[in-house]
Enzyme design. Structure first.
Site, mmCIF file in Angstrom:
data_model
loop_
_atom_site.group_PDB
_atom_site.id
_atom_site.type_symbol
_atom_site.label_atom_id
_atom_site.label_comp_id
_atom_site.label_asym_id
_atom_site.label_seq_id
_atom_site.Cartn_x
_atom_site.Cartn_y
_atom_site.Cartn_z
ATOM 1 N N CYS A 163 0.844 -1.200 0.000
ATOM 2 C CA CYS A 163 0.000 0.000 0.000
ATOM 3 C C CYS A 163 0.877 1.246 0.000
ATOM 4 C CB CYS A 163 -0.889 0.012 1.233
ATOM 5 S SG CYS A 163 -1.888 -1.469 1.442
ATOM 6 N N ARG A 190 3.514 0.286 -6.592
ATOM 7 C CA ARG A 190 3.582 -0.576 -5.413
ATOM 8 C C ARG A 190 2.499 -1.645 -5.400
ATOM 9 N NH1 ARG A 190 6.625 1.673 -1.056
ATOM 10 N NH2 ARG A 190 5.271 0.692 0.477
ATOM 11 N N TRP A 213 -3.987 -2.090 -0.954
ATOM 12 C CA TRP A 213 -3.921 -3.459 -1.468
ATOM 13 C C TRP A 213 -4.668 -4.325 -0.470
ATOM 14 C CZ3 TRP A 213 -1.756 -8.359 -0.403
ATOM 15 C CH2 TRP A 213 -1.599 -9.200 -1.517
ATOM 16 N N ASN A 266 -0.674 1.419 6.424
ATOM 17 C CA ASN A 266 -0.018 0.286 5.769
ATOM 18 C C ASN A 266 0.296 -0.746 6.843
ATOM 19 O OD1 ASN A 266 -0.045 1.709 3.416
ATOM 20 N ND2 ASN A 266 2.159 2.009 3.263
ATOM 21 N N GLY A 267 0.043 -2.016 6.551
ATOM 22 C CA GLY A 267 0.348 -3.061 7.527
ATOM 23 C C GLY A 267 -0.886 -3.870 7.890
ATOM 24 N N GLU A 290 13.270 -18.380 -12.428
ATOM 25 C CA GLU A 290 13.067 -16.945 -12.574
ATOM 26 C C GLU A 290 12.308 -16.632 -13.862
ATOM 27 O OE1 GLU A 290 13.267 -12.786 -12.021
ATOM 28 O OE2 GLU A 290 13.227 -14.521 -10.684
ATOM 29 N N LYS A 300 8.670 -14.774 -14.066
ATOM 30 C CA LYS A 300 8.425 -13.563 -14.850
ATOM 31 C C LYS A 300 7.218 -13.750 -15.776
ATOM 32 C CE LYS A 300 11.239 -10.844 -13.155
ATOM 33 N NZ LYS A 300 10.865 -11.528 -11.932
ATOM 34 N N GLU A 328 4.060 -13.650 -13.707
ATOM 35 C CA GLU A 328 3.777 -12.340 -13.141
ATOM 36 C C GLU A 328 3.127 -11.395 -14.146
ATOM 37 O OE1 GLU A 328 6.978 -11.232 -9.715
ATOM 38 O OE2 GLU A 328 7.779 -11.406 -11.737
ATOM 39 N N HIS A 350 10.637 -37.952 -13.851
ATOM 40 C CA HIS A 350 10.055 -38.194 -12.533
ATOM 41 C C HIS A 350 8.690 -37.533 -12.381
ATOM 42 C CE1 HIS A 350 13.696 -40.102 -10.888
ATOM 43 N NE2 HIS A 350 14.329 -39.260 -11.702
ATOM 44 N N LYS A 380 4.893 -4.290 -5.486
ATOM 45 C CA LYS A 380 6.339 -4.214 -5.693
ATOM 46 C C LYS A 380 7.095 -4.634 -4.441
ATOM 47 C CE LYS A 380 10.151 -3.257 -7.820
ATOM 48 N NZ LYS A 380 10.620 -4.221 -8.834
#
Length: 615
Positions: A2, A27, A77, A102-103, A487, A491, A494, A510, A610
């Site tokens: 947030c 963010r 958020w 925030n939190g 990675e 990406k 995301e 496997h 972010k």
């Protein structure tokens, strides 16, 4: 996560609040709102769901313009309660207190039940509303706003960064933080608060970074700060060195694209002043680095997301090159178990922002278990929470990273870890001068090699067009390239919302091989290393099952093209340090262009933030 912005000024604050929220969009958020104290000291609030543009439209649609010299604003958020107008911040209690948060307040149910008995009514499903009511209740027994806040926060369990205003105290903002970052901006026409200094760059470069537990009273011409114990304290004023051009898009379409192409310079900046005469300067990790590194017997790396992948690569380097044992764990799991931390452990935290909540808490927990560990944080933020609680700090010089999907922060973390491997190895005498020179030479070549890899963009764009309609993708790699495959898969997930998984190529038989058919594209990474022949066998297994394949190779790997297989030479003559960094580049470009073809919000993917500053 947030975003918070606020201020007390000689001018109307509304435009600045909107500008700050726009700067904080990267963010991650799903609703926004702002509130100002009007000239008659009453609250004037507007909230909306969706982008800040929706908030701006709501403001324009009002018959009476919002105006005032003091105000706070927020991008939310959602954690407690869905993204709705009622759940959006700021929240108000009894028309006397308004705040942004925030939190997470972990004991909010207990507080809420108690406040209902006190006569408070709730208009939202959020944990934040209990904070406003708690401060209003404290005001009944306190004679200042700051003392009311100091009393109220004693009842909270969890994390918070708060900006608070009151109609009864119309000349001030109260700011306080615990586990969630908050800065004070010092301007010519007033003073301001924000969760990120980027929100205030248009008006100031002078900042005070609040410490854990601080409570600050901010007036137009005066700032007073008390610490966790209620003692009056002075916090230093820091001048930001960021320039306007560093946070603008320039000629690029998206921040992700800009940051991919900024990697050559980011790597140069991270290497600058850290290497001399073909040798790594151990003092780059702090003036006490040498005395601490010489004593270490093992390394523990803690990180989340992309930083975790950087840690996995470093494990290979530390054990294979520096000959020292290394463990890597996800911070959100590590902090909740009871690990055995031996004496002589170098405890490394990796975080782009330095504010990742799970990583910070994991380090705090480790220090309680064994107070003799040496902690090193590798971060892109000089004034972050991690730097304050770590014994040693190494700053990547990636510059601002706005795109939610990390690119240049990842590659500069790898460069930093390579420098660390050299430092530990030469102190432990497991790396010779010749080996160190070879690694340093490779690091110096990196900016040029990255530039070469970026020249593949046109070909990668064509491949991306073929992937845009797929539902899933499989990434394969061996050794360090398994972490790079992880990675690459992250990406793609995301920014394009395509389901993607990464596997060590040797694990195909496997289980994952059951997924492979003509509808499952496979992206493989083929460096010219000791595992190349085994990888080629794995690729044959995939091809025989009809998969569409993309192989990024070292030119010397000489992968034989087959039907429905595209082989893209990335570069040549890469070593174990340079190869993972270079092979990251085409995977970043692939994800970016797939997302463009799919029309997703590249820089602000849905549901993502972010910096994850809450659990």
């Amino acid at each position: 996560m947030c975003g918070i912005v606020g201020g007390v000024t000689n001018n109307d604050i509304t435009a600045l609040l909107l500008e700050g929220l726009n700067c904080l969009e990267y963010r991650g958020y799903d609703s926004s709102g702002l509130i100002v104290l009007s000239k008659n000291n009453s609250f004037d609030r507007v909230r909306s769901v969706g982008k800040v543009k929706n908030l701006e439209d709501s403001l324009k649609a009002r018959e009476q313009k919002i105006s005032g010299n003091i105000g706070i604003a927020h991008t939310r958020w959602a954690t407690h309660g869905e993204p709705t107008i009622n759940n959006a911040h700021p929240h108000i209690s009894m028309n006397s207190v308004s705040l942004v948060h925030n939190g997470i307040i972990e004991n909010y149910i207990e507080l809420k039940n108690n406040q209902i008995t006190q006569g408070y009514e709730f208009t939202s499903e959020t944990d934040t509303e209990v904070i406003a009511h708690a401060i209003d209740f404290a005001m009944k027994s306190c004679n200042t706003l700051i003392s009311s806040v100091q009393l109220a926060i004693k009842s909270f369990s969890g994390s918070y960064g708060l900006g608070i205003i009151s109609s009864k105290y119309p000349d001030q903002i109260i700011a306080t933080r615990k586990g969630s970052p908050l800065v004070i901006g010092i301007g010519n026409n007033g003073n301001y608060i924000a969760s990120d200094q980027m929100a205030l760059f248009s008006i100031t470069k002078e900042f005070i970074f609040l410490e854990e537990g601080d409570v600050a009273e901010i007036k137009i011409d005066k700032i007073t700060i008390y610490d966790l114990n209620g003692n009056l304290v002075d916090r230093p004023i820091k001048t930001s060195k960021l320039k306007k051009g560093q946070i603008g898009l320039g000629n690029y379409s998206h921040y992700m694209q800009k940051e991919i192409f900024e990697q050559p310079q980011a790597i140069r900046d991270t290497l600058e002043s850290r290497i001399t005469n073909n040798s790594v300067l151990i003092s780059s990790f702090g003036h006490k680095a040498k005395e601490n590194f010489i004593k270490i017997k093992q390394v523990q790396i803690i990180a989340c997301g992309t930083s975790y992948h950087a840690g996995l690569i470093a494990k290979y380097w530390l054990e294979d090159i520096a000959k020292i044992s290394c463990n890597v764990e996800v911070a959100s799991e590590y902090r909740y178990r009871r690990p055995i931390i031996l004496n002589g452990t170098l405890f490394i935290t990796l975080s782009q922002s330095g504010e990742t909540a799970d990583t910070i808490e994991a380090l705090k927990a480790a220090k309680i278990i064994n107070s003799d560990i040496c902690s090193l944080c590798i971060t892109n933020s000089a004034e972050s929470s991690l730097t304050r609680i770590s014994d040693l700090t190494f700053l990547t010089h990636a510059g601002p990273e706005i795109g939610v999907a990390s690119t240049k922060a990842f590659t500069t973390q790898l460069v930093s870890l390579a420098l660390l491997v050299c430092s530990i190895g030469k102190l432990k005498k497991t790396i010779s001068k010749k080996q160190e020179k070879g690694i340093v030479d490779g690091l110096k070549r990196l900016p040029g090699l990255v530039n070469e890899a970026l020249l593949q963009e046109a070909q990668i764009k064509k491949l991306a067009n073929r992937l845009k309609d797929t539902n899933s993708a499989l990434f394969l790699g061996r050794g360090t390239m398994h972490a790079i495959a992880m990675e690459g898969a992250l990406k793609l997930k995301e920014v394009s919302y395509i389901h993607a998984e990464a596997y060590p190529a040797g694990e195909l038989k496997h289980g994952p091989i059951a997924l492979i058919d003509k509808n499952m594209p496979v992206i493989a990474i083929a460096p010219n290393d000791e595992l190349l022949e085994k990888l080629k066998s794995n690729l044959q297994e995939v091809k025989s099952r009809g998969s569409q394949m993309i192989v990024f190779e070292d030119e010397n790997s000489k992968i034989q093209e087959m039907q429905a297989m595209e082989v893209i030479p990335v570069t040549s003559n890469l070593g174990p340090i340079t190869a993972p960094i270079i092979f990251t580049i085409p995977l970043q470009l692939l994800s970016y262009h797939v997302a463009l073809f799919k029309g997703t919000d590249v820089d602000k993917p849905r549901n993502l933030a972010k910096s994850v500053t809450v659990e």
